[in-house]
Every structure is written in C-alpha cells, then in structure tokens.
Design an enzyme around this catalytic site. Structure first.
Site, PDB file in Angstrom:
ATOM      1  N   HIS A 153       0.940  -1.166   0.043  1.00  0.00           N
ATOM      2  CA  HIS A 153       0.096  -0.126  -0.173  1.00  0.00           C
ATOM      3  C   HIS A 153       0.886   1.107  -0.052  1.00  0.00           C
ATOM      4  CE1 HIS A 153       0.912   0.644   4.220  1.00  0.00           C
ATOM      5  NE2 HIS A 153       0.631  -0.497   4.573  1.00  0.00           N
ATOM      6  N   ASP A 279      -1.815 -20.054  11.846  1.00  0.00           N
ATOM      7  CA  ASP A 279      -0.477 -20.583  12.330  1.00  0.00           C
ATOM      8  C   ASP A 279      -0.406 -20.160  13.859  1.00  0.00           C
ATOM      9  OD1 ASP A 279       2.457 -20.530  12.978  1.00  0.00           O
ATOM     10  OD2 ASP A 279       2.628 -21.224  10.847  1.00  0.00           O
ATOM     11  N   SER A 294       2.503  -5.284   6.633  1.00  0.00           N
ATOM     12  CA  SER A 294       2.098  -4.999   5.403  1.00  0.00           C
ATOM     13  C   SER A 294       3.199  -5.185   4.398  1.00  0.00           C
ATOM     14  CB  SER A 294       1.488  -3.599   5.503  1.00  0.00           C
ATOM     15  OG  SER A 294       2.465  -2.745   5.824  1.00  0.00           O
TER      16      SER A 294
END
Length: 332
Positions: A153, A279, A294
């Site tokens: 992003h 997980d 991110s």
C-alpha cells in the site's frame, strides 16, 4: 561487524485506496521477500499537518486558509525543498503567497506572517513535514532487473490523511527489536531499528497505492528465504483455502506461516482477498496481522499470489491482501 541502531516509527496498515482495474499480466519469476526493511522518503513539497499560534497572534497559516493535507510547493514564487527554504523565504510585514496542492488542484493562498515572540522571527505558524520514515515488509525482488516492491500500500501521512507525494527515498537494512500484540480494537505493531547506520539496500522511486517501488542497489540473494525465483500467479489461479505468508516476527529473520484465504473479490482495487491467520506460532507472537507486516508475500501452491495490505481492527487475525498481478501492473 559493529551495529548502530536508529529507532523508527512504524507505518500504519493502509486504509482503503483506489487503484484502477488492470489488464491480465504475463507470469513473471520473482524472489519473494518477507524481510523487515526501513523506509525513508523525502516529500515533494512540505505536507501541512497543523497550525501553531505565535504568542498572542493566531496562526497566519490557519487565517490564510491552509488545511491539513495541503502540500506547500512554493512561497512567493520560490520552490520549497525543505523547512529551511520555507523559513528563509518568508517576507516579514507583507502579504506572502503560498502555492499549495490540495486534492489534485493547485491553489494560491495569501497570508501575512506574524512575529514569533520566542525568537523575534517572522513565521507563518505552520507545522509541516518534509520526510517520513518507518518500517515495512519487502514483497519481492525481480532478479533480472533489480526492481522491488514493498508495503503493498502507499505511504500515507497519519496526521494529514493523504498519500505522501515523494521525490524519492531509500530502502534500508533494519532489524526487529520488539512486538506489540494485536488485540480487538487495538492493532499491534512491529518496532525495529536501522542497522549499520542505515545501510542502504535500494532507492525508492514511487509511492503508489499498491506499494512503494524502486530498484535494489545491494542484492545478496543468499539472505532470502527463497534464494531462487518463484512463478507469480495470475488472478484466476488464486483460490480460497490454505496459503502461506512470509513475515519477520523474530530476530532470526523471515519465516513461513500458515493462513487461509477466506474469500476473493476480483473486482476490488486493493482488498482483493480476505485472509485469516491460522498459524499458532504467529498468533501466539503477534495476535495476528500487525503494523509493519504489510507487504508480507503470500504464497499458494508454490506461486507468489500477492501481499498483505490491511488488518481488520476488530479482528486482528483477519485482514486483506492485494493480487501480485495488480502490484506488477501498477509497477508497469
């Protein structure tokens, strides 16, 4: 080798940004990242983030009509490169003209500086930002061209609420130094530091809605979890079910963690699929997706399918990813 550290702020997981739908890309072979990296960028102009009154004088910037997110590019016709150039070109006792960018439009605003009683200098009473630094995760490197992408992003200014316009930046070596676990309503974060006085790994050339882009200047492929290239998936090859992300949540570097792709939206811009962290090791350490993750590559069936972009604030075990095809198309 001696190591010196510089603490960094952490980039926020992105809010929704629009990016046009793209044509189908040919498959490419890329090296997945997953490394925690430091990012510094120089803003193109000065980002206005707030007003400052000067003693009993109200802020001239506020009176002149400046709004949070305005980007000051000129004062009295002189191009602004940094805070110093703004300060040096303020004309006392007369009207000053600022050229600013706001929402894609160029505006001229007039204001009269006031004297700061603390030092007797004329000022416009504005808090501005000329650079941004933080942490993110490397998504991929093209071993043929040296091109890289990270974050998944754009870099946005948390105070001004805009995508930061940049003139360039640097990708730097960084190390994880701590984790704040994510909880419902309170996103966690990775904290880290520059290593070796901010050893430069690459040059950033673009701050796009699909991530930052640039070219590596120092490549040591043996440092990567996958030292060889991996085929990318096109949109139609991505499916619901088990997948994996590569992230750095320990001092030993990046590792692979299990996720599920819950749903897919081929028509979306940057929230192309919903993921859930499954997980146990990752959940135990971070609580799910946290700020700084991110850009983490997403792998499915031996292909690079995308990158982590968003976290759901009310459920940090879930978040969104962007198709690798969209990242590549945006990179040209």
């Amino acid at each position: 080798m001696g190591k010196t550290c510089k603490r960094l702020a952490v980039f926020l997981i992105a809010s929704v940004l629009l990016w046009p739908a793209s044509a189908v890309s040919e498959s490419r072979e890329l090296i997945p990242g997953g490394q925690l990296v430091g990012v510094t960028v120089k803003t193109d102009g000065l980002v206005y983030v707030g007003a400052s009154d000067l003693g009993s004088s109200p802020s001239p910037a506020r009176l002149g009509g400046l709004k949070n997110g305005d980007v000051i590019t000129k004062i009295n016709g002189i191009t602004i490169d940094d805070v110093r150039s703004l300060s040096e070109n303020v004309r006392p006792g007369t009207t000053n003209t600022l050229e600013v960018m706001r929402g894609g439009e160029t505006l001229s605003l007039n204001l009269t500086p006031a004297t700061d009683p603390r030092d007797g200098k004329p000022k416009i009473g504005a808090w501005v930002r000329e650079s941004v630094a933080g942490l993110g995760t490397l998504t991929y490197i093209d071993p043929q061209t040296g091109e890289f992408a990270a974050l998944g992003h754009s870099i946005s200014d948390p105070d001004a609420g805009i995508v930061v316009p940049i003139t360039g930046g640097l990708l730097k070596n960084a190390q994880l130094i701590g984790i704040i676990k994510g909880e419902k309503g309170a996103p966690g974060e990775l904290s880290g530091a520059f290593l070796n006085d901010g050893e430069i790994l690459g040059e950033i050339t673009e701050n796009a809605p699909s991530g930052i882009k640039g070219t590596f200047t120092k490549m040591n492929l043996s440092d990567y979890l996958y030292s060889g290239p991996m085929e990318t998936a096109d949109i139609d090859q991505v499916k619901t079910g088990h997948a994996e992300i590569i992230s750095t949540i320990s001092e030993t570097g990046p590792d692979v963690y299990g996720i599920d792709i819950i749903s897919i939206d081929k028509g979306a811009n940057d929230r192309n699929f919903l993921i859930k962290i499954t997980d146990p090791a990752l959940l135990n350490k971070t609580g799910g997706i946290v700020q700084g993750m991110s850009g983490s590559p997403i792998i499915q069936d031996g292909r690079l399918v995308g990158a982590v972009t968003h976290v759901l604030v009310n459920d940090p075990t879930r978040g969104y990813g962007i198709f690798i095809e969209n990242m590549l198309d945006a990179a040209g």
